[in-house]
Design an enzyme around this catalytic site. Structure first.
Site, short mmCIF file in Angstrom:
data_model
loop_
_atom_site.label_atom_id
_atom_site.label_comp_id
_atom_site.label_asym_id
_atom_site.label_seq_id
_atom_site.Cartn_x
_atom_site.Cartn_y
_atom_site.Cartn_z
N ARG A 101 9.62 153.17 54.92
CA ARG A 101 10.12 154.54 54.78
C ARG A 101 11.64 154.52 54.71
NH1 ARG A 101 9.95 156.77 59.11
NH2 ARG A 101 8.77 155.38 60.45
N LYS A 259 2.72 160.86 56.07
CA LYS A 259 3.75 161.50 56.87
C LYS A 259 4.33 162.75 56.19
CE LYS A 259 3.86 158.31 60.17
NZ LYS A 259 2.83 157.32 59.92
N CYS A 303 4.40 150.50 68.12
CA CYS A 303 4.41 150.48 69.59
C CYS A 303 3.01 150.43 70.16
CB CYS A 303 5.15 151.71 70.13
SG CYS A 303 6.94 151.57 70.06
N ASP A 326 -3.18 157.59 64.15
CA ASP A 326 -1.81 157.88 63.74
C ASP A 326 -1.42 159.35 63.82
OD1 ASP A 326 0.74 157.06 62.79
OD2 ASP A 326 0.20 157.58 60.74
N ARG A 420 1.37 145.89 55.75
CA ARG A 420 0.33 146.86 56.11
C ARG A 420 -1.06 146.46 55.63
NH1 ARG A 420 2.07 151.55 59.17
NH2 ARG A 420 4.33 151.34 59.21
#
Length: 644
Positions: A101, A259, A303, A326, A420
């Site tokens: 991103r 997103k 995380c 997510d 990914r």
């Protein structure tokens, strides 16, 4: 033979014609015009065709035949390679300039700057989003999009964020010139003809995406990956429910249902409609007694969100099931319960660090029908990355994400840190039976967390809802590879939403706080966890993590039950309620855990933490900081002063 539909430009005009395409043949037959599409979709496509000038238009149906055709196109163009060791799995290698991103080139477009971001104190640069004026946006769009799809096909992707028929779900239509995006959106969303039928003339988010490399090419591609990093722009126009993305083919910038829609645009829709769109996993937790509770948890990228969502608990008799890893869309039902859906249909997970030890369910999920991006490739047709925790068989070599021969111990990584996997959620062995429930699952607890090597305890609970909102606002974590930041620095990441707010963060806080004033709501308890605290002497992690995190979830579960037992297992502290000594079930751990170190609150650390939180909120949120958050800030400072 099963048909799927394509819409192509008429050969002698700019009009669009609907045609039937028989897979395996080149026979096309005109059957109707673009007017067969819902009127609003037809108008959106027509305007975009006039602007972008594609060579053809294909409306996606989501059929298996279409998917096979898209993957075949990508393979012929050299954008993906088949991985024969796995079932229907593929590897893409991007241009090294298009790997994450790009926050610096991601903007929100509104009439007033303050609608997008608070005006920082003293002329400081905002860290809570980038505003672009409507005038500058129109200029930027005109500099990029006219003719940008020349020589390429425009794909029309009708998709649903959330299960079809859910009162929480929303529709989108993405136009793109990237078949990689089509293949990925087919995994990540409910996409195709059923969506178009359900959409009808209803509302949808308009998403326009171009790689920015019209044909013929003026310069060669790197890795056969079209992109235009110098001109990359990802813009959101919340008042018009529009997303416009240019120049990047990478997931977060080009899969506009992720997103861009699911957080930035959806958070604004949620504010307008009275619900929450959050960067949170959703999991179901069932006790040995058969009692089940659902939890939503916010963590910055890399995380451990996916690991937690798919965890195999180490505690006997406990079960964790995944609803989503997510994003959570949450709305209060008529009974006042907060219910959540996962608006996505797949996993777009970080590969490095994923292994049979850290996340066996993810490893089982990606054995088929998965698109890998920027991981290493083994000579026997498999994949490899840092932390895979597998020994290479004799004679098997590895090619890195950069296309170079790689061996363990090399200085450069085998896989990009933000590489990914894109895999269907239904393949996960631990998916919850109600993961596609239209009404959503009931949320009993909200967990915030981050990667904090020092000072922050393993788990604590907020004193109340308002304090919980403050805990979310004060979140900090080491930066990750999911964005273009380099190195490990502690960054403020409120609600794990810092890169994803669709409107002014001060107004976002007010929206969360307003839930407390709505009558009849059953507000979830709020917690904060930190799996990553280290021994300051040796640098090792103090907590084993992974499946052992079930021991923390067990304490959270018991706190949510309420009653005398719940009160006996917690004690107040300067930061919130901590587990009492002996309240965590530590039986059966392979190595002893130093609970004193895990829950120690160093006064000097928290004095510094409180100063930095205050400085951040004062500078970044400025006059838009709600009075309730200021009061919570003062409360923390007062409690820290009283620490021994």
């Amino acid at each position: 033979m099963t048909l799927f539909y394509a819409r192509v430009m008429g050969p002698l005009s700019h009009s669009l014609k609907l045609v039937c395409f028989h897979p395996g043949s080149s026979r096309f037959a005109h059957s109707s015009s673009l007017s067969s599409l819902p009127r609003s979709v037809s108008e959106f496509v027509s305007r975009s065709v006039e602007l972008c000038k594609p060579a053809g238009v294909h409306v996606c149906t989501g059929s298996p035949e279409e998917t096979a055709e898209i993957l075949g196109t990508l393979e012929r163009d050299g954008m993906i390679r088949r991985l024969p060791k796995l079932t229907n799995c593929w590897l893409a290698r991007t241009d090294p300039k298009d790997v994450a991103r790009v926050e610096s080139k991601t903007v929100i477009v509104t009439t007033r700057q303050r609608d997008t971001v608070p005006v920082p104190l003293g002329g400081a640069k905002s860290q809570l989003g980038n505003w672009m004026s409507e005038k500058d946006f129109e200029r930027a769009k005109q500099e990029r999009f006219p003719g940008c799809m020349a020589g390429r096909k425009m794909y029309v992707i009708p998709y649903s964020m959330g299960p079809l028929g859910s009162p929480i779900s929303k529709f989108g239509v993405q136009l793109t010139d990237s078949p990689y995006v089509v293949a990925s959106m087919g995994v990540m969303t409910r996409m195709g003809s059923k969506v178009m039928e359900s959409l009808g003339d209803g509302e949808f988010v308009k998403c326009l995406h171009s790689l920015g490399r019209p044909l013929p090419l003026k310069a060669p591609l790197v890795n056969n990956w079209p992109c235009n990093p110098e001109m990359t722009l990802i813009a959101h126009v919340p008042d018009r429910r529009e997303i416009v993305s240019f120049g990047s083919g990478y997931g977060g910038n080009s899969l506009l249902g992720k997103k861009c829609f699911a957080l930035r645009i959806a958070s604004r829709i949620a504010k307008d409609e009275g619900w929450l769109a959050e960067h949170m996993l959703i999991l179901g937790l069932t006790s040995p007694a058969g009692v089940k509770r659902y939890v939503a948890a916010a963590f910055p990228s890399a995380c451990g969100k996916t690991n937690l969502a798919m965890m195999r608990p180490s505690l006997p008799g406990w079960k964790v099931e995944c609803v989503g890893d997510d994003i959570a869309w949450m709305k209060f039902d008529s009974q006042g319960r907060l219910r959540a859906i996962n608006p996505e249909n797949g996993f777009f997970g970080v590969a490095p660090g994923t292994s049979m030890k850290t996340n066996p369910n993810a490893m089982l999920t990606v054995q088929s029908n998965t698109i890998f991006t920027n991981v290493g490739e083994t000579s026997d047709g498999g994949v490899f990355w840092e932390g895979l925790d597998e020994t290479l068989p004799p004679g098997v070599s590895v090619t890195s994400w950069l296309g170079k021969t790689w061996k363990p111990g090399d200085k450069e990584p085998c896989a990009h840190p933000n590489s990914r996997f894109c895999a269907p959620a239904a393949q996960c062995p631990s998916m919850d039976k109600d993961w596609e429930s239209p009404e959503g699952v009931p949320i009993d607890a909200i967990i915030f967390g981050g990667r904090r090597p020092e000072g922050v305890p393993l788990v604590y609970e907020s004193f109340n809802w308002r304090h919980g909102v403050f805990v979310g606002a004060a979140m900090r974590s080491e930066s990750t590879a999911a964005a273009e930041h380099k190195g490990k620095v502690i960054m403020h990441d409120p609600f794990a939403m810092r890169p994803f707010f669709g409107y002014n963060f001060g107004h976002y806080l007010s929206h969360w706080l307003s839930m407390e004033r709505r009558p009849g709501l059953q507000l979830p308890r709020v917690f904060h966890v930190n799996w990553f605290r280290k021994d300051p002497a040796g640098g090792r992690f103090l907590w084993p993590g992974f499946g052992e995190n079930a021991r923390v979830l067990d304490w959270i579960f018991r706190r949510c039950a309420g009653g005398e037992e719940s009160e006996r297992i917690a004690r107040p502290s300067a930061v919130g309620y901590l587990p009492r000594e002996g309240a965590l079930d530590l039986g059966g751990l392979s190595e002893p855990v130093d609970t004193q170190a895990l829950f120690h609150l160093p006064k000097a650390f928290w004095e510094k933490e409180a100063r930095e939180i205050r400085a951040y909120l004062t500078e970044q949120v400025n006059v838009d900081l709600p009075a309730e958050i200021e009061e919570e800030m003062k409360g923390l400072e007062e409690r820290v002063r009283g620490m021994e």
